[in-house]
Design a protein around this motif. Structure first.
Motif, PDB file in Angstrom:
ATOM      1  N   LEU A 164       0.853  -1.196   0.000  1.00 53.83           N
ATOM      2  CA  LEU A 164       0.000   0.000   0.000  1.00 53.83           C
ATOM      3  C   LEU A 164       0.887   1.242   0.000  1.00 53.83           C
ATOM      4  N   SER A 165       0.831   2.016  -1.100  1.00 49.69           N
ATOM      5  CA  SER A 165       1.745   3.157  -1.234  1.00 49.69           C
ATOM      6  C   SER A 165       1.409   4.284  -0.262  1.00 49.69           C
ATOM      7  N   HIS A 166       0.124   4.475   0.004  1.00 47.70           N
ATOM      8  CA  HIS A 166      -0.293   5.494   0.970  1.00 47.70           C
ATOM      9  C   HIS A 166      -1.758   5.343   1.298  1.00 47.70           C
ATOM     10  N   TYR A 167      -2.139   5.974   2.391  1.00 48.06           N
ATOM     11  CA  TYR A 167      -3.494   5.828   2.917  1.00 48.06           C
ATOM     12  C   TYR A 167      -4.376   6.918   2.318  1.00 48.06           C
ATOM     13  N   HIS A 168      -4.931   6.626   1.144  1.00 48.67           N
ATOM     14  CA  HIS A 168      -5.745   7.587   0.414  1.00 48.67           C
ATOM     15  C   HIS A 168      -6.854   6.792  -0.268  1.00 48.67           C
ATOM     16  N   GLY A 169      -8.063   7.381  -0.351  1.00 46.50           N
ATOM     17  CA  GLY A 169      -9.247   6.635  -0.774  1.00 46.50           C
ATOM     18  C   GLY A 169      -9.189   6.002  -2.153  1.00 46.50           C
ATOM     19  N   ASP A 170      -8.392   6.565  -3.072  1.00 46.11           N
ATOM     20  CA  ASP A 170      -8.322   5.944  -4.398  1.00 46.11           C
ATOM     21  C   ASP A 170      -7.273   4.831  -4.438  1.00 46.11           C
ATOM     22  N   HIS A 171      -6.672   4.532  -3.273  1.00 46.65           N
ATOM     23  CA  HIS A 171      -5.683   3.450  -3.182  1.00 46.65           C
ATOM     24  C   HIS A 171      -6.085   2.404  -2.144  1.00 46.65           C
ATOM     25  N   PHE A 172      -6.978   2.804  -1.255  1.00 45.83           N
ATOM     26  CA  PHE A 172      -7.432   1.917  -0.183  1.00 45.83           C
ATOM     27  C   PHE A 172      -8.783   2.485   0.239  1.00 45.83           C
ATOM     28  N   ASP A 173      -9.844   2.010  -0.466  1.00 43.54           N
ATOM     29  CA  ASP A 173     -11.143   2.648  -0.236  1.00 43.54           C
ATOM     30  C   ASP A 173     -11.814   2.079   1.012  1.00 43.54           C
ATOM     31  N   GLN A 174     -12.911   2.728   1.370  1.00 42.31           N
ATOM     32  CA  GLN A 174     -13.591   2.394   2.619  1.00 42.31           C
ATOM     33  C   GLN A 174     -14.074   0.948   2.649  1.00 42.31           C
ATOM     34  N   LYS A 175     -14.558   0.473   1.507  1.00 37.59           N
ATOM     35  CA  LYS A 175     -15.060  -0.908   1.435  1.00 37.59           C
ATOM     36  C   LYS A 175     -13.896  -1.894   1.616  1.00 37.59           C
ATOM     37  N   VAL A 176     -12.780  -1.578   0.989  1.00 34.08           N
ATOM     38  CA  VAL A 176     -11.596  -2.421   1.141  1.00 34.08           C
ATOM     39  C   VAL A 176     -11.166  -2.451   2.604  1.00 34.08           C
ATOM     40  N   ARG A 195      -9.418  -9.177   5.221  1.00 31.48           N
ATOM     41  CA  ARG A 195      -9.200  -9.919   6.467  1.00 31.48           C
ATOM     42  C   ARG A 195      -8.096  -9.240   7.264  1.00 31.48           C
ATOM     43  N   ARG A 196      -8.299  -9.212   8.574  1.00 30.80           N
ATOM     44  CA  ARG A 196      -7.448  -8.368   9.426  1.00 30.80           C
ATOM     45  C   ARG A 196      -5.994  -8.821   9.454  1.00 30.80           C
ATOM     46  N   ASP A 197      -5.737 -10.120   9.229  1.00 35.95           N
ATOM     47  CA  ASP A 197      -4.342 -10.587   9.357  1.00 35.95           C
ATOM     48  C   ASP A 197      -3.633 -10.694   8.008  1.00 35.95           C
ATOM     49  N   LEU A 198      -4.220 -10.082   6.961  1.00 37.42           N
ATOM     50  CA  LEU A 198      -3.534 -10.068   5.670  1.00 37.42           C
ATOM     51  C   LEU A 198      -2.270  -9.215   5.800  1.00 37.42           C
ATOM     52  N   PRO A 199      -1.101  -9.757   5.445  1.00 35.65           N
ATOM     53  CA  PRO A 199       0.122  -8.949   5.566  1.00 35.65           C
ATOM     54  C   PRO A 199       0.075  -7.713   4.648  1.00 35.65           C
ATOM     55  N   ILE A 200       0.371  -6.555   5.219  1.00 38.00           N
ATOM     56  CA  ILE A 200       0.371  -5.287   4.482  1.00 38.00           C
ATOM     57  C   ILE A 200       1.701  -4.587   4.730  1.00 38.00           C
ATOM     58  N   ILE A 201       2.338  -4.106   3.679  1.00 43.34           N
ATOM     59  CA  ILE A 201       3.538  -3.279   3.828  1.00 43.34           C
ATOM     60  C   ILE A 201       3.184  -1.881   3.332  1.00 43.34           C
ATOM     61  N   THR A 202       3.474  -0.856   4.139  1.00 44.08           N
ATOM     62  CA  THR A 202       3.014   0.486   3.801  1.00 44.08           C
ATOM     63  C   THR A 202       3.872   1.556   4.466  1.00 44.08           C
ATOM     64  N   THR A 203       3.365   2.786   4.520  1.00 37.99           N
ATOM     65  CA  THR A 203       4.077   3.896   5.170  1.00 37.99           C
ATOM     66  C   THR A 203       3.786   3.881   6.679  1.00 37.99           C
ATOM     67  N   HIS A 253       2.648   6.334   8.320  1.00 36.05           N
ATOM     68  CA  HIS A 253       1.376   7.049   8.455  1.00 36.05           C
ATOM     69  C   HIS A 253       0.188   6.096   8.263  1.00 36.05           C
ATOM     70  N   ALA A 254       0.244   5.302   7.192  1.00 35.97           N
ATOM     71  CA  ALA A 254      -0.864   4.370   6.932  1.00 35.97           C
ATOM     72  C   ALA A 254      -0.909   3.294   8.013  1.00 35.97           C
ATOM     73  N   GLN A 255       0.263   2.842   8.442  1.00 38.12           N
ATOM     74  CA  GLN A 255       0.296   1.815   9.496  1.00 38.12           C
ATOM     75  C   GLN A 255      -0.453   2.303  10.730  1.00 38.12           C
ATOM     76  N   SER A 256      -0.227   3.563  11.112  1.00 40.89           N
ATOM     77  CA  SER A 256      -0.882   4.033  12.326  1.00 40.89           C
ATOM     78  C   SER A 256      -2.400   4.091  12.132  1.00 40.89           C
ATOM     79  N   HIS A 257      -2.863   4.429  10.910  1.00 37.58           N
ATOM     80  CA  HIS A 257      -4.311   4.428  10.678  1.00 37.58           C
ATOM     81  C   HIS A 257      -4.898   3.019  10.675  1.00 37.58           C
ATOM     82  N   LEU A 258      -4.121   2.063  10.186  1.00 38.65           N
ATOM     83  CA  LEU A 258      -4.671   0.708  10.046  1.00 38.65           C
ATOM     84  C   LEU A 258      -4.625  -0.076  11.355  1.00 38.65           C
ATOM     85  N   THR A 259      -3.851   0.415  12.292  1.00 39.86           N
ATOM     86  CA  THR A 259      -3.659  -0.368  13.527  1.00 39.86           C
ATOM     87  C   THR A 259      -4.186   0.364  14.764  1.00 39.86           C
ATOM     88  N   ASN A 260      -4.972   1.443  14.561  1.00 42.35           N
ATOM     89  CA  ASN A 260      -5.438   2.197  15.736  1.00 42.35           C
ATOM     90  C   ASN A 260      -6.917   1.958  16.043  1.00 42.35           C
TER      91      ASN A 260
END
Ligand SMILES: [Zn+2]
Length: 341
Positions: A107-119, A124-132, A134-141
Motif C-alpha cells: 500500500l503506497s499510501h493511505y488515500h481513498g483511491d488506493h485503499f477505499d472504505q469498502k476495502v 481480512r485483518r491478518d492479511l500482511p500489508i507493507i506500507t508507510t 502514516h498508513a500503518q498508524s491508521h490501520l492499527t489504531n
C-alpha cells in the motif's frame, strides 16, 4: 532488516465478509489480453493483472501480491481529504469479493483511491500489508478491529518477505524496499500548508524484487526480477537518489502512477494542486529510472485524473521512447520472466 512470512498454502479469502453463496475463486478472471516483455517472449513464469487505478495483482510461483487495493465502481465517490471528493469513472476488472487468495498487500499510501472504505472494512485483518508509517498508524489504531500484520517502511529501508513452504538454498523471497515519493513539491509553501491541513498523506514508492535466498541465511538474496512502483509522486529531486542507489542494477519494469491528478486545495482555493505525474513528468521519469520497460497505471479512473493516457502516448512518441513503454487496459495481463537466480 525486518522479516515477514507469507503462507500461500493458507487458502483463505482476501476478505472476511464474503456474501453468502459466493465462494473464493481459485484464480483471477481470464485476461482480456495478454502482453509480454518484448525481449523475453516465451519463457514467462510470472504476471501482472491490471485491475484499475493503481491496483495490480502480481503472480509468481503461487504467490499473489496486490498493490493499492481500490475496488470502487463507476459512479462511486471517493473521499480524498477535507472537502475533496472525486467520482470514479471506471469499474475494476475484478470485484473485491471475487478475488482469489492474496498473500501480501503493498500500500503506497493511505488515500481513498488506493485503499477505499469498502476495502478497509472487508479485507481480512491478518492479511500482511507493507506500507508507510502514516498508513500503518491508521490501520492499527482501531482497537478490536485493527489490522494485525502491518509493516511500515521509511524510504530506502527494506523488508524481506519469506515464502513459507519453500526451503533449501533457493528459498523464494521477495525483498521490498521503500522508495521516496512526494505528492506535493518539497520545501514549498504548499508543502507546509499541506502539513497544516493534513489533506494529502505521505506516500512511498516500492522496489519489489522477486528472487531466491538460502533459507539458513536471512540476508541472502539473489534477485530474478526487479519492479519499481512509483507510488503517487511528482517528479521531484528526491527521486534522483533511486538511479544512484541502483546504478549497475537492472530495473526490469517500472509501474508508473500517472494521471496528473488535480486536487482542489481547501487552503489554496480556488487553486488546484497537481499531486501525481502528468504526461511530461512521466517521460522525465522514464529517462531518470532507465527501466527496461514502463507500464503506466493510475491514469483515467477518477475525475480528478486530469492528464489522459493519450497525452502520455504522444509525449512518449515525441521522445522516441515507444519501445520502452507497454500499455495495459483494465483486465489485461502482462507476462514476464523471473530469471533463474
Ligand atoms: Zn492516487
Amino acid at each position: 532488516m525486518q522479516r515477514i512470512f507469507i503462507d500461500p498454502e493458507n487458502d483463505r479469502p482476501a476478505t472476511r465478509d464474503l456474501p453468502s453463496g459466493v465462494t473464493m475463486p481459485g484464480d483471477l478472471p481470464p485476461p482480456k489480453e495478454v502482453k509480454f516483455h518484448p525481449s523475453e517472449y516465451g519463457s514467462e513464469d510470472a504476471s501482472i493483472f491490471f485491475v484499475g487505478t493503481a491496483t495490480t495483482i502480481i503472480e509468481w510461483a503461487g504467490i499473489r501480491i496486490m498493490t493499492d487495493p481500490n475496488f470502487l465502481h463507476a459512479g462511486d465517490h471517493v473521499h480524498l481529504g477535507p472537502g475533496v471528493s472525486s467520482t470514479r469513472r471506471t469499474n475494476p476488472a475484478v470485484d473485491l469479493h471475487n478475488l482469489p487468495r492474496i498473500d501480501l498487500v503493498l500500500l503506497s499510501h493511505y488515500h481513498g483511491d488506493h485503499f477505499d472504505q469498502k476495502v478497509e472494512t472487508s479485507l481480512r485483518r491478518d492479511l500482511p500489508i507493507i506500507t508507510t508509517p502514516h498508513a500503518q498508524s491508521h490501520l492499527t489504531n482501531k482497537d478490536a478491529d485493527s489490522f494485525t500484520n502491518v509493516s511500515a517502511l521509511d524510504p530506502f529501508t527494506s523488508v524481506m518477505v519469506e515464502v513459507k513452504g519453500t526451503a533449501g538454498p533457493k528459498r523464494r523471497r521477495l525483498r521490498v524496499t521503500a522508495m521516496p515519493g512526494k505528492h506535493v513539491p518539497s520545501h514549498s509553501a504548499v508543502e507546509s500548508l499541506n502539513e497544516l491541513v493534513n489533506a494529502i498523506p505521505p506516500t512511498n514508492g516500492w522496489m519489489l524484487e522477486l528472487g531466491v535466498g538460502d533459507a539458513d541465511d536471512a540476508t541472502d538474496f539473489v534477485y530474478g526480477y526487479r519492479i519499481y512502483i512509483t507510488g503517487d509522486t511528482l517528479m521531484v529531486d528526491e527521486l534522483k537518489e533511486i538511479p544512484k542507489r541502483y546504478a549497475n542494477k537492472r530495473i526490469d519494469l517500472m509501474l508508473a502512477h500517472l494521471g496528473g491528478t488535480m486536487v482542489p486545495s481547501p487552503a489554496l482555493a480556488p487553486l488546484a494542486l497537481m499531486v501525481t505525474m502528468d504526461a511530461k513528468q512521466g517521460v522525465q521519469m522514464i529517462r531518470l529510472i532507465q527501466a527496461d520497460l514502463t507500464i503506466p497505471i493510475h491514469y483515467d479512473d477518477y475525475e480528478v485524473f486530469a492528464s489522459p493516457l493519450d497525452d502520455f502516448k504522444k509525449e512518449v512518441e515525441k521522445a522516441g521512447l515507444e519501445g520502452k513503454v507497454l500499455y495495459l487496459d483494465r483486465g489485461d495481463r502482462f507476462g514476464f520472466t523471473v530469471r533463474e537466480a
